[in-house]
Design an enzyme around this catalytic site. Structure first.
Site, short mmCIF file in Angstrom:
data_model
loop_
_atom_site.label_atom_id
_atom_site.label_comp_id
_atom_site.label_asym_id
_atom_site.label_seq_id
_atom_site.Cartn_x
_atom_site.Cartn_y
_atom_site.Cartn_z
N PRO A 235 0.83 -1.20 0.00
CA PRO A 235 0.00 0.00 0.00
C PRO A 235 0.87 1.26 0.00
CG PRO A 235 0.04 -1.00 2.19
CD PRO A 235 0.82 -1.91 1.29
N ASP B 97 15.33 4.01 1.78
CA ASP B 97 14.29 3.22 1.09
C ASP B 97 14.80 2.66 -0.23
OD1 ASP B 97 12.80 4.24 3.16
OD2 ASP B 97 11.03 4.63 1.93
O1 PMV Z 1 7.67 6.35 5.62
P1 PMV Z 1 8.76 6.06 4.65
O2 PMV Z 1 8.72 4.69 4.08
O3 PMV Z 1 8.81 7.10 3.55
O4 PMV Z 1 10.14 6.13 5.47
C1 PMV Z 1 10.62 7.37 5.89
C2 PMV Z 1 11.88 7.23 6.71
C3 PMV Z 1 12.44 8.58 7.17
O5 PMV Z 1 13.60 8.29 7.94
C4 PMV Z 1 11.44 9.32 8.05
C5 PMV Z 1 12.81 9.48 5.99
C6 PMV Z 1 14.05 9.03 5.23
O6 PMV Z 1 14.26 9.59 4.15
O7 PMV Z 1 14.82 8.18 5.70
#
Ligand code: PMV
Length: 304
Positions: A94, A145
Site C-alpha cells: 500500500p 528506502d
Molecule cells: O515512511 P517512509 O517509508 O517514507 O520512510 C521514511 C523514513 C524517514 O527516515 C522518516 C525518511 C528518510 O528519508 O529516511
C-alpha cells in the site's frame, strides 16, 4: 535472468533509526522481498501506466502526477527518451504506509527500462537513479528506502553524505506489521521534525544520537538472533519517535495492543503521522497478529 521475467524492486521495514537517519545517523532496516515487479514494452502513442493495486489502470502517464515525474526521472537517469511505452507494475504494497512502496516501484522501473534499453544497470546505478526518484517524491530523503529496495538485504545504513551500507547477516526476525487507518506523508513528517529541531537543535541532536546508537546496538542483537533485546531497543526507539512528535494516538494504541499480546517490542515504522507499526514477536507472531486484526488493523507477516 529470463528476459520475460518482470524486474523487481523490494519494500522495506525500518526496525530502528527513522528520522535520525535523515541527519546522518544509523538506521536498521530489513527488506520486504519482491514487493514490486515491473514490465515495460514499446507502443505507438503516449506512454501509459497500470498499477492495479493502487487503482491505476492504463492511465496516460502525462495525466498522472507524480508518476509522470517518476517515469521522466527514470528515463533521464538511463539517458533514454520517452518514445511511448506501456508500463505495468504489480505490487501489493500500500502507498503511504511507511513500507517503501515508492522506492520499490522506482527500482523495478529502473531495472525494466534498463533491460529494455539494453543497459542492465548494476545495483549501484539502479540505486543512484532510484534515489533521484525518491528526492522527487519526498524532498530530502535519506536514501534508505531506495537502497533497501535495490539490494534487498537486512542492513545498517548511514549517509553522511557518503553512503555506508553494512549488510547484517541475520536470522529472519519474527515480525508483524500492522497498517493504521490512514497513510502518513513522509514529506510532511520530515518537514515537521526539521522545524522542531530548528527550535531545539541540541536536544534534537541528542535524541538523534541516541536513536542512531539504538540502531547500531539493534544490528548486533539482530545478528545474534537476540530478538528479545532487539524488542527492548525498538520500544525505546518508539518512545523517542513519540518525543519528536511523529506518533499518533492510533499508532500508540496499536503499539500497546502488540505489546499486550506478547510482542517483545513494538514501534511505529517509517515516517509516522499514520502509516504502520512493526512488532517483533518471538513465539507470538500469531497471537500479536490476531490481536491487531481483531482490533480492526490489517497485518502483514513478512517472509523472505
Ligand atoms: O515512511 P517512509 O517509508 O517514507 O520512510 C521514511 C523514513 C524517514 O527516515 C522518516 C525518511 C528518510 O528519508 O529516511
Amino acid at each position: 535472468m529470463n528476459d520475460r521475467e518482470p524486474t523487481r524492486g523490494h519494500g522495506k521495514v525500518i526496525l530502528l533509526g527513522e528520522h535520525a537517519v535523515v541527519y546522518g545517523r544509523h538506521a536498521l532496516a530489513v527488506p520486504l522481498p519482491r514487493a514490486a515487479a515491473a514490465a515495460v514494452r514499446p507502443i505507438t502513442g503516449e506512454t501509459t501506466i497500470s498499477i492495479p493495486y493502487w487503482g491505476i489502470h492504463d492511465v496516460p502517464v502525462s495525466q498522472s502526477q507524480p508518476l509522470a515525474g517518476l517515469v521522466a526521472r527514470v528515463l533521464t537517469g538511463l539517458d533514454a527518451a520517452d518514445t511511448g511505452f506501456a508500463i505495468e507494475v504489480q505490487t501489493s504494497l500500500p502507498r503511504g504506509m511507511g513500507l517503501g512502496s515508492s522506492a520499490a516501484v522506482a527500482v523495478a522501473l529502473v531495472r525494466a527500462f534498463g533491460r529494455l534499453t539494453g543497459q542492465e544497470p548494476d545495483n549501484e546505478r539502479v540505486n543512484a537513479i532510484a534515489y533521484e526518484c525518491e528526492k522527487l517524491a519526498h524532498g530530502t530523503p535519506s536514501g534508505l528506502d531506495n537502497t533497501v529496495a535495490t539490494y534487498a538485504v537486512p542492513m545498517l545504513f548511514r549517509r553522511d553524505p557518503d553512503l555506508h551500507i553494512e549488510r547484517v547477516a541475520a536470522p529472519e526476525p519474527p515480525l508483524v506489521i500492522a497498517l493504521s487507518s490512514r497513510p502518513g506523508s513522509t514529506t510532511a513528517e520530515v518537514t515537521g521534525v526539521r522545524e522542531r529541531r530548528e527550535r531545539l537543535p541540541a536536544r534534537y541532536d541528542a535524541l538523534f544520537d541516541e536513536i542512531g546508537a539504538l540502531a547500531q546496538d539493534g544490528a548486533a542483537a539482530l545478528e545474534r538472533g537476540d530478538f528479545e533485546e532487539l524488542g527492548r531497543l525498538m520500544n525505546l526507539c518508539h518512545g523517542l519517535l513519540n518525543a519528536i512528535e511523529v506518533s499518533t494516538a492510533e499508532l500508540e494504541g496499536m503499539v500497546q495492543i502488540a505489546r499486550a499480546a506478547g510482542a517483545a517490542g513494538a514501534k511505529l515504522t517509517g515516517a509516522g503521522g499514520g502509516g504502520s507499526i512493526v512488532a517483533i514477536c518471538p513465539g507470538a507472531v500469531d497471537a500479536v497478529s490476531a490481536a491487531l486484526e481483531s482490533a480492526g488493523f490489517r497485518t502483514l507477516i513478512p517472509r523472505s
